[in-house]
Design a protein around this motif. Sequence first.
Motif, PDB file in Angstrom:
ATOM      1  N   SER A 166       0.835  -1.208   0.000  1.00  0.00           N
ATOM      2  CA  SER A 166       0.000   0.000   0.000  1.00  0.00           C
ATOM      3  C   SER A 166       0.864   1.250   0.000  1.00  0.00           C
ATOM      4  N   LYS A 167       1.940   1.225   0.775  1.00  0.00           N
ATOM      5  CA  LYS A 167       2.852   2.364   0.837  1.00  0.00           C
ATOM      6  C   LYS A 167       3.476   2.639  -0.518  1.00  0.00           C
ATOM      7  N   PHE A 168       3.840   1.583  -1.219  1.00  0.00           N
ATOM      8  CA  PHE A 168       4.440   1.764  -2.547  1.00  0.00           C
ATOM      9  C   PHE A 168       3.466   2.475  -3.481  1.00  0.00           C
ATOM     10  N   VAL A 169       2.206   2.066  -3.468  1.00  0.00           N
ATOM     11  CA  VAL A 169       1.223   2.628  -4.394  1.00  0.00           C
ATOM     12  C   VAL A 169       0.884   4.074  -4.031  1.00  0.00           C
ATOM     13  N   GLU A 170       1.127   4.469  -2.797  1.00  0.00           N
ATOM     14  CA  GLU A 170       0.839   5.840  -2.385  1.00  0.00           C
ATOM     15  C   GLU A 170       1.627   6.874  -3.186  1.00  0.00           C
ATOM     16  N   ARG A 171       2.692   6.457  -3.848  1.00  0.00           N
ATOM     17  CA  ARG A 171       3.481   7.401  -4.663  1.00  0.00           C
ATOM     18  C   ARG A 171       2.710   7.870  -5.891  1.00  0.00           C
ATOM     19  N   TYR A 172       1.661   7.135  -6.262  1.00  0.00           N
ATOM     20  CA  TYR A 172       0.862   7.511  -7.420  1.00  0.00           C
ATOM     21  C   TYR A 172      -0.234   8.487  -7.006  1.00  0.00           C
ATOM     22  N   ASP A 173      -0.462   9.491  -7.838  1.00  0.00           N
ATOM     23  CA  ASP A 173      -1.444  10.512  -7.460  1.00  0.00           C
ATOM     24  C   ASP A 173      -2.862  10.186  -7.902  1.00  0.00           C
ATOM     25  N   ASP A 174      -3.031   9.122  -8.675  1.00  0.00           N
ATOM     26  CA  ASP A 174      -4.366   8.806  -9.183  1.00  0.00           C
ATOM     27  C   ASP A 174      -4.855   7.415  -8.833  1.00  0.00           C
ATOM     28  N   VAL A 175      -3.971   6.564  -8.310  1.00  0.00           N
ATOM     29  CA  VAL A 175      -4.312   5.161  -8.079  1.00  0.00           C
ATOM     30  C   VAL A 175      -3.968   4.771  -6.647  1.00  0.00           C
ATOM     31  N   GLY A 176      -4.854   3.968  -6.040  1.00  0.00           N
ATOM     32  CA  GLY A 176      -4.601   3.416  -4.719  1.00  0.00           C
ATOM     33  C   GLY A 176      -4.711   1.906  -4.737  1.00  0.00           C
ATOM     34  N   LEU A 177      -4.342   1.283  -3.630  1.00  0.00           N
ATOM     35  CA  LEU A 177      -4.481  -0.157  -3.448  1.00  0.00           C
ATOM     36  C   LEU A 177      -5.357  -0.381  -2.226  1.00  0.00           C
ATOM     37  N   ARG A 178      -6.483  -1.069  -2.400  1.00  0.00           N
ATOM     38  CA  ARG A 178      -7.356  -1.360  -1.258  1.00  0.00           C
ATOM     39  C   ARG A 178      -7.596  -2.864  -1.181  1.00  0.00           C
ATOM     40  N   PHE A 179      -7.697  -3.346   0.049  1.00  0.00           N
ATOM     41  CA  PHE A 179      -7.961  -4.759   0.282  1.00  0.00           C
ATOM     42  C   PHE A 179      -9.429  -4.963   0.623  1.00  0.00           C
ATOM     43  N   TRP A 180      -9.952  -6.096   0.240  1.00  0.00           N
ATOM     44  CA  TRP A 180     -11.375  -6.379   0.400  1.00  0.00           C
ATOM     45  C   TRP A 180     -11.748  -6.506   1.866  1.00  0.00           C
ATOM     46  N   TYR A 181     -12.920  -6.009   2.223  1.00  0.00           N
ATOM     47  CA  TYR A 181     -13.320  -6.005   3.631  1.00  0.00           C
ATOM     48  C   TYR A 181     -13.518  -7.413   4.179  1.00  0.00           C
ATOM     49  N   ASP A 182     -13.825  -8.366   3.297  1.00  0.00           N
ATOM     50  CA  ASP A 182     -14.071  -9.733   3.765  1.00  0.00           C
ATOM     51  C   ASP A 182     -12.897 -10.669   3.479  1.00  0.00           C
ATOM     52  N   SER A 183     -11.727 -10.092   3.193  1.00  0.00           N
ATOM     53  CA  SER A 183     -10.547 -10.913   2.942  1.00  0.00           C
ATOM     54  C   SER A 183      -9.286 -10.179   3.382  1.00  0.00           C
ATOM     55  N   ASP A 184      -8.405 -10.884   4.088  1.00  0.00           N
ATOM     56  CA  ASP A 184      -7.121 -10.306   4.487  1.00  0.00           C
ATOM     57  C   ASP A 184      -6.086 -10.411   3.377  1.00  0.00           C
ATOM     58  N   HIS A 185      -6.424 -11.126   2.315  1.00  0.00           N
ATOM     59  CA  HIS A 185      -5.418 -11.480   1.317  1.00  0.00           C
ATOM     60  C   HIS A 185      -5.606 -10.814  -0.037  1.00  0.00           C
ATOM     61  N   VAL A 186      -6.820 -10.429  -0.396  1.00  0.00           N
ATOM     62  CA  VAL A 186      -7.093  -9.958  -1.749  1.00  0.00           C
ATOM     63  C   VAL A 186      -7.225  -8.442  -1.789  1.00  0.00           C
ATOM     64  N   GLY A 187      -6.473  -7.817  -2.691  1.00  0.00           N
ATOM     65  CA  GLY A 187      -6.532  -6.375  -2.871  1.00  0.00           C
ATOM     66  C   GLY A 187      -6.611  -6.028  -4.339  1.00  0.00           C
ATOM     67  N   GLU A 188      -6.968  -4.769  -4.626  1.00  0.00           N
ATOM     68  CA  GLU A 188      -7.125  -4.334  -6.007  1.00  0.00           C
ATOM     69  C   GLU A 188      -6.676  -2.896  -6.173  1.00  0.00           C
ATOM     70  N   PHE A 189      -6.187  -2.583  -7.355  1.00  0.00           N
ATOM     71  CA  PHE A 189      -5.935  -1.194  -7.716  1.00  0.00           C
ATOM     72  C   PHE A 189      -7.286  -0.506  -7.937  1.00  0.00           C
ATOM     73  N   TYR A 190      -7.363   0.760  -7.546  1.00  0.00           N
ATOM     74  CA  TYR A 190      -8.573   1.539  -7.801  1.00  0.00           C
ATOM     75  C   TYR A 190      -8.185   2.983  -8.049  1.00  0.00           C
ATOM     76  N   PHE A 191      -9.056   3.719  -8.721  1.00  0.00           N
ATOM     77  CA  PHE A 191      -8.816   5.120  -9.016  1.00  0.00           C
ATOM     78  C   PHE A 191      -9.377   5.996  -7.898  1.00  0.00           C
ATOM     79  N   TYR A 192      -8.648   7.029  -7.550  1.00  0.00           N
ATOM     80  CA  TYR A 192      -9.141   7.964  -6.549  1.00  0.00           C
ATOM     81  C   TYR A 192     -10.328   8.767  -7.071  1.00  0.00           C
TER      82      TYR A 192
END
Length: 270
Positions: A166-192
């Motif tokens: 997540s920290k790595f992706v914070e360098r991007y000004d338009d994209v984030g990384l979020r993890f699913w509320y019902d999973s500790d393992h699965v995350g996805e790129f998303y647009f701000y």
Amino acid sequence: MFHNQKFLIVLDLDGTLLTSEKTISPKTKEVLLRLSREGHVVTMASGRPPRAILPFYRMLGLSAPMVGYNGSIILLPDEEKVLFERRFSLPKVKAFLESFPSDLFLNVEAEYGNEMFFLRPQEKYEDYFHREGMNCHYGEMKDLLREDLNAFLIEVKDPADRPAMSKFVERYDDVGLRFWYDSDHVGEFYFYDVNKATAIRELEKIYGVDRAHVICFGDADNDVEMIGTAGISFAMKNGSDELKKVADYVTPADNDHDGIALALEGMLGL
């Protein structure tokens, strides 16, 4: 209270419209078909790709633009017309992949157009991402990917690696990384700045509907923006705690017990 008023009704799929068996219950289908016949605009907004929304869209006989990839694509299926599309930058995705060894991931999924990519073959995982009709490729994605992406998801082996990613992706000004509320393992790129809410604003313009006449249903954290901007918003009873804090209402039942149908019946006096 709402007699003779027309609404734009927007439905998330998984955990919302769909039951745990990935079907639309007969009662919910009946209520939505009735509302469509009465002139309300019913449509779907999902994190799923369009190909995985279409069967349920057809089941309800819908004709409004549908929203896929968490708002980054809006299209009219019957006309095969894309009204809006935003993709993740290939250089940013490759930079992420090059910064974390592949053995940190159980799997990775990416796609654009009719091309789908997996780090490793895994039938259950592939079926979850609806590989039907797609050209599937396997291996190190930083070597395989050639275009900007419609979707990019990761499944980590150890949730302890999440903060660094997540920290790595914070360098991007338009994209984030979020993890699913019902999973500790699965995350996805998303647009701000692109999400289900921005897609719904486009639908409001198309149909000349004011915000007060937009009803939205969702269950997960990727529905927060949509629920937060709808005129009337419902978090599913089975939904995340974060979403329930944002929603106007919580449905009287969960997705397995006609939560949407009961909420609409109560609100619209059906």
